[in-house]
Design a protein around this motif. Sequence first.
Motif, PDB file in Angstrom:
ATOM      1  N   LEU A 122       3.980  -7.627   0.542  1.00 53.12           N
ATOM      2  CA  LEU A 122       4.036  -8.401  -0.696  1.00 53.12           C
ATOM      3  C   LEU A 122       3.017  -7.933  -1.736  1.00 53.12           C
ATOM      4  CD1 LEU A 122       4.497 -11.836   1.055  1.00 53.12           C
ATOM      5  CD2 LEU A 122       6.231 -10.575  -0.232  1.00 53.12           C
ATOM      6  N   LYS A 123       2.535  -6.718  -1.577  1.00 54.94           N
ATOM      7  CA  LYS A 123       1.537  -6.179  -2.501  1.00 54.94           C
ATOM      8  C   LYS A 123       2.003  -6.274  -3.951  1.00 54.94           C
ATOM      9  CE  LYS A 123      -1.491  -2.278  -3.256  1.00 54.94           C
ATOM     10  NZ  LYS A 123      -2.093  -1.107  -2.628  1.00 54.94           N
ATOM     11  N   LYS A 124       3.234  -5.863  -4.220  1.00 53.57           N
ATOM     12  CA  LYS A 124       3.718  -5.867  -5.604  1.00 53.57           C
ATOM     13  C   LYS A 124       3.966  -7.286  -6.144  1.00 53.57           C
ATOM     14  CE  LYS A 124       8.620  -5.120  -4.573  1.00 53.57           C
ATOM     15  NZ  LYS A 124       9.735  -4.207  -4.697  1.00 53.57           N
ATOM     16  N   PHE A 125       3.968  -8.286  -5.246  1.00 59.14           N
ATOM     17  CA  PHE A 125       4.174  -9.672  -5.660  1.00 59.14           C
ATOM     18  C   PHE A 125       2.861 -10.431  -5.834  1.00 59.14           C
ATOM     19  CE2 PHE A 125       8.058  -8.450  -3.462  1.00 59.14           C
ATOM     20  CZ  PHE A 125       9.028  -8.874  -4.359  1.00 59.14           C
ATOM     21  N   THR A 126       1.755  -9.842  -5.368  1.00 58.20           N
ATOM     22  CA  THR A 126       0.457 -10.509  -5.397  1.00 58.20           C
ATOM     23  C   THR A 126      -0.129 -10.442  -6.797  1.00 58.20           C
ATOM     24  OG1 THR A 126       0.127  -9.827  -3.102  1.00 58.20           O
ATOM     25  CG2 THR A 126      -1.798 -10.649  -4.281  1.00 58.20           C
ATOM     26  N   GLU A 127      -0.137 -11.575  -7.450  1.00 52.57           N
ATOM     27  CA  GLU A 127      -0.670 -11.658  -8.811  1.00 52.57           C
ATOM     28  C   GLU A 127      -1.260 -13.046  -9.027  1.00 52.57           C
ATOM     29  OE1 GLU A 127       3.736 -12.560 -10.674  1.00 52.57           O
ATOM     30  OE2 GLU A 127       2.942 -10.527 -10.772  1.00 52.57           O
ATOM     31  N   ASP A 128      -2.035 -13.161 -10.083  1.00 52.46           N
ATOM     32  CA  ASP A 128      -2.705 -14.427 -10.370  1.00 52.46           C
ATOM     33  C   ASP A 128      -1.757 -15.352 -11.133  1.00 52.46           C
ATOM     34  OD1 ASP A 128      -4.471 -16.460 -10.695  1.00 52.46           O
ATOM     35  OD2 ASP A 128      -5.857 -15.377 -11.999  1.00 52.46           O
ATOM     36  N   THR A 129      -0.806 -15.927 -10.397  1.00 50.21           N
ATOM     37  CA  THR A 129       0.121 -16.898 -10.978  1.00 50.21           C
ATOM     38  C   THR A 129       0.189 -18.115 -10.069  1.00 50.21           C
ATOM     39  OG1 THR A 129       2.054 -16.037  -9.809  1.00 50.21           O
ATOM     40  CG2 THR A 129       1.561 -15.056 -11.969  1.00 50.21           C
ATOM     41  N   GLU A 130       0.618 -19.211 -10.624  1.00 51.63           N
ATOM     42  CA  GLU A 130       0.761 -20.433  -9.842  1.00 51.63           C
ATOM     43  C   GLU A 130       1.748 -20.223  -8.681  1.00 51.63           C
ATOM     44  OE1 GLU A 130      -0.088 -24.077  -8.480  1.00 51.63           O
ATOM     45  OE2 GLU A 130      -1.105 -23.117 -10.158  1.00 51.63           O
ATOM     46  N   THR A 137      -0.788 -19.912  -0.231  1.00 50.74           N
ATOM     47  CA  THR A 137      -1.283 -21.100   0.465  1.00 50.74           C
ATOM     48  C   THR A 137      -0.339 -21.495   1.593  1.00 50.74           C
ATOM     49  OG1 THR A 137      -2.283 -21.900  -1.573  1.00 50.74           O
ATOM     50  CG2 THR A 137      -1.972 -23.504   0.176  1.00 50.74           C
ATOM     51  N   THR A 138       0.950 -21.389   1.333  1.00 51.96           N
ATOM     52  CA  THR A 138       1.958 -21.765   2.326  1.00 51.96           C
ATOM     53  C   THR A 138       2.105 -20.706   3.413  1.00 51.96           C
ATOM     54  OG1 THR A 138       3.144 -22.919   0.566  1.00 51.96           O
ATOM     55  CG2 THR A 138       4.349 -22.536   2.607  1.00 51.96           C
ATOM     56  N   TYR A 139       1.992 -19.434   3.035  1.00 53.21           N
ATOM     57  CA  TYR A 139       2.207 -18.315   3.975  1.00 53.21           C
ATOM     58  C   TYR A 139       1.023 -17.352   3.954  1.00 53.21           C
ATOM     59  CZ  TYR A 139       6.932 -20.132   3.426  1.00 53.21           C
ATOM     60  OH  TYR A 139       8.015 -20.952   3.370  1.00 53.21           O
ATOM     61  N   PRO A 140      -0.157 -17.804   4.353  1.00 49.97           N
ATOM     62  CA  PRO A 140      -1.322 -16.908   4.305  1.00 49.97           C
ATOM     63  C   PRO A 140      -1.240 -15.745   5.292  1.00 49.97           C
ATOM     64  CG  PRO A 140      -1.879 -18.946   5.426  1.00 49.97           C
ATOM     65  CD  PRO A 140      -0.498 -19.125   4.855  1.00 49.97           C
ATOM     66  N   GLU A 141      -0.364 -15.849   6.281  1.00 44.90           N
ATOM     67  CA  GLU A 141      -0.245 -14.784   7.287  1.00 44.90           C
ATOM     68  C   GLU A 141       0.609 -13.609   6.810  1.00 44.90           C
ATOM     69  OE1 GLU A 141       3.443 -17.162   7.605  1.00 44.90           O
ATOM     70  OE2 GLU A 141       1.359 -17.648   7.242  1.00 44.90           O
ATOM     71  N   LYS A 142       1.244 -13.753   5.664  1.00 45.97           N
ATOM     72  CA  LYS A 142       2.109 -12.690   5.138  1.00 45.97           C
ATOM     73  C   LYS A 142       1.279 -11.516   4.627  1.00 45.97           C
ATOM     74  CE  LYS A 142       6.099 -14.718   5.755  1.00 45.97           C
ATOM     75  NZ  LYS A 142       7.178 -14.159   6.538  1.00 45.97           N
ATOM     76  N   GLN A 143       1.934 -10.432   4.309  1.00 46.24           N
ATOM     77  CA  GLN A 143       1.282  -9.181   3.913  1.00 46.24           C
ATOM     78  C   GLN A 143       0.970  -9.153   2.413  1.00 46.24           C
ATOM     79  OE1 GLN A 143       3.194  -5.600   5.607  1.00 46.24           O
ATOM     80  NE2 GLN A 143       4.579  -7.054   6.592  1.00 46.24           N
ATOM     81  N   TRP A 144       0.054 -10.014   1.993  1.00 49.91           N
ATOM     82  CA  TRP A 144      -0.369 -10.059   0.602  1.00 49.91           C
ATOM     83  C   TRP A 144      -1.373  -8.941   0.325  1.00 49.91           C
ATOM     84  CZ3 TRP A 144       2.622 -13.198  -2.074  1.00 49.91           C
ATOM     85  CH2 TRP A 144       3.196 -14.292  -1.432  1.00 49.91           C
ATOM     86  N   ASP A 145      -1.638  -8.661  -0.917  1.00 49.92           N
ATOM     87  CA  ASP A 145      -2.621  -7.647  -1.307  1.00 49.92           C
ATOM     88  C   ASP A 145      -3.994  -8.316  -1.385  1.00 49.92           C
ATOM     89  OD1 ASP A 145      -4.143  -5.628  -2.350  1.00 49.92           O
ATOM     90  OD2 ASP A 145      -2.893  -5.281  -4.120  1.00 49.92           O
ATOM     91  N   TRP A 146      -4.644  -8.427  -0.225  1.00 48.07           N
ATOM     92  CA  TRP A 146      -5.908  -9.154  -0.149  1.00 48.07           C
ATOM     93  C   TRP A 146      -7.018  -8.439  -0.917  1.00 48.07           C
ATOM     94  CZ3 TRP A 146      -5.746 -14.007   1.036  1.00 48.07           C
ATOM     95  CH2 TRP A 146      -4.690 -14.475   1.821  1.00 48.07           C
ATOM     96  N   GLU A 147      -6.952  -7.125  -1.016  1.00 44.19           N
ATOM     97  CA  GLU A 147      -7.955  -6.380  -1.782  1.00 44.19           C
ATOM     98  C   GLU A 147      -7.871  -6.767  -3.263  1.00 44.19           C
ATOM     99  OE1 GLU A 147      -8.726  -1.758  -2.896  1.00 44.19           O
ATOM    100  OE2 GLU A 147      -8.267  -2.215  -0.796  1.00 44.19           O
ATOM    101  N   ASN A 148      -6.669  -6.839  -3.780  1.00 34.71           N
ATOM    102  CA  ASN A 148      -6.467  -7.251  -5.173  1.00 34.71           C
ATOM    103  C   ASN A 148      -6.923  -8.700  -5.369  1.00 34.71           C
ATOM    104  OD1 ASN A 148      -5.561  -7.178  -7.871  1.00 34.71           O
ATOM    105  ND2 ASN A 148      -3.576  -7.988  -7.273  1.00 34.71           N
ATOM    106  N   ILE A 149      -6.641  -9.521  -4.401  1.00 39.54           N
ATOM    107  CA  ILE A 149      -7.036 -10.931  -4.478  1.00 39.54           C
ATOM    108  C   ILE A 149      -8.557 -11.057  -4.558  1.00 39.54           C
ATOM    109  CG2 ILE A 149      -7.128 -13.075  -3.138  1.00 39.54           C
ATOM    110  CD1 ILE A 149      -4.273 -12.278  -2.109  1.00 39.54           C
ATOM    111  N   GLU A 150      -9.272 -10.274  -3.750  1.00 36.69           N
ATOM    112  CA  GLU A 150     -10.737 -10.328  -3.741  1.00 36.69           C
ATOM    113  C   GLU A 150     -11.324  -9.899  -5.082  1.00 36.69           C
ATOM    114  OE1 GLU A 150     -12.023  -7.953  -0.459  1.00 36.69           O
ATOM    115  OE2 GLU A 150     -11.092  -9.285   1.003  1.00 36.69           O
ATOM    116  N   LYS A 151     -10.632  -9.008  -5.792  1.00 33.36           N
ATOM    117  CA  LYS A 151     -11.121  -8.510  -7.077  1.00 33.36           C
ATOM    118  C   LYS A 151     -10.919  -9.511  -8.200  1.00 33.36           C
ATOM    119  CE  LYS A 151     -10.425  -3.663  -5.989  1.00 33.36           C
ATOM    120  NZ  LYS A 151      -9.619  -2.475  -6.252  1.00 33.36           N
TER     121      LYS A 151
END
Length: 185
Positions: A122-130, A137-151
């Motif tokens: 889900l890297k391409k879906f990880t963005e700062d949106t509601e 929050t619902t699916y924290p175990e999914k493959q989000w872009d955690w590096e981008n989130i930390e930035k």
Amino acid sequence: MDWRDELVFDFIVEEATADCWENISKHCDIDIIKDRLNAHLNDWSWDVLSQRIDDDFLRVHFLDYPWCVETISDDDNRSIDVIQELILLDDTNTDLWLWDKLEKRLEADFIWEHLDVVNVNLKKFTEDTEKCRKAITTYPEKQWDWENIEKQQALNLFWATCILKKILIELWKSLKLVLKLLKVK
């Protein structure tokens, strides 16, 4: 060879080995195979049939036979609409799909609507949106872009809450298991 001739077909399958069944699955008329799927359920080469079978038959009989979802996932000629429909038909075996391959083909709306089922990156879906924050929050175990989130400074508190929530959920599951084991004794 006329596969429709019952005597010919019966003669061939009577002594067929695994290699023969692979060839029968590859070369026999697909309509003949459809009529005989149940009679030779454990003999067919399901990866071959999963490639050859038409979309309409697959949609109707997806749960009836042991189709090879890896082959279906890898079939660029198979309509993505059909694949998405099949994923939802049997959402209990999602680990069998080739998600690395499918993430390039699945529609974005399908992914967002079925995060509970899909397991794509889900890297391409990880963005700062509601929408994204709610999904994470619902699916924290999914493959989000955690590096981008930390930035993203605005999200730090939000993500800390998500990580804490994930830890608490795991602790709760462990506690329930311990309590269940204690009741058994």
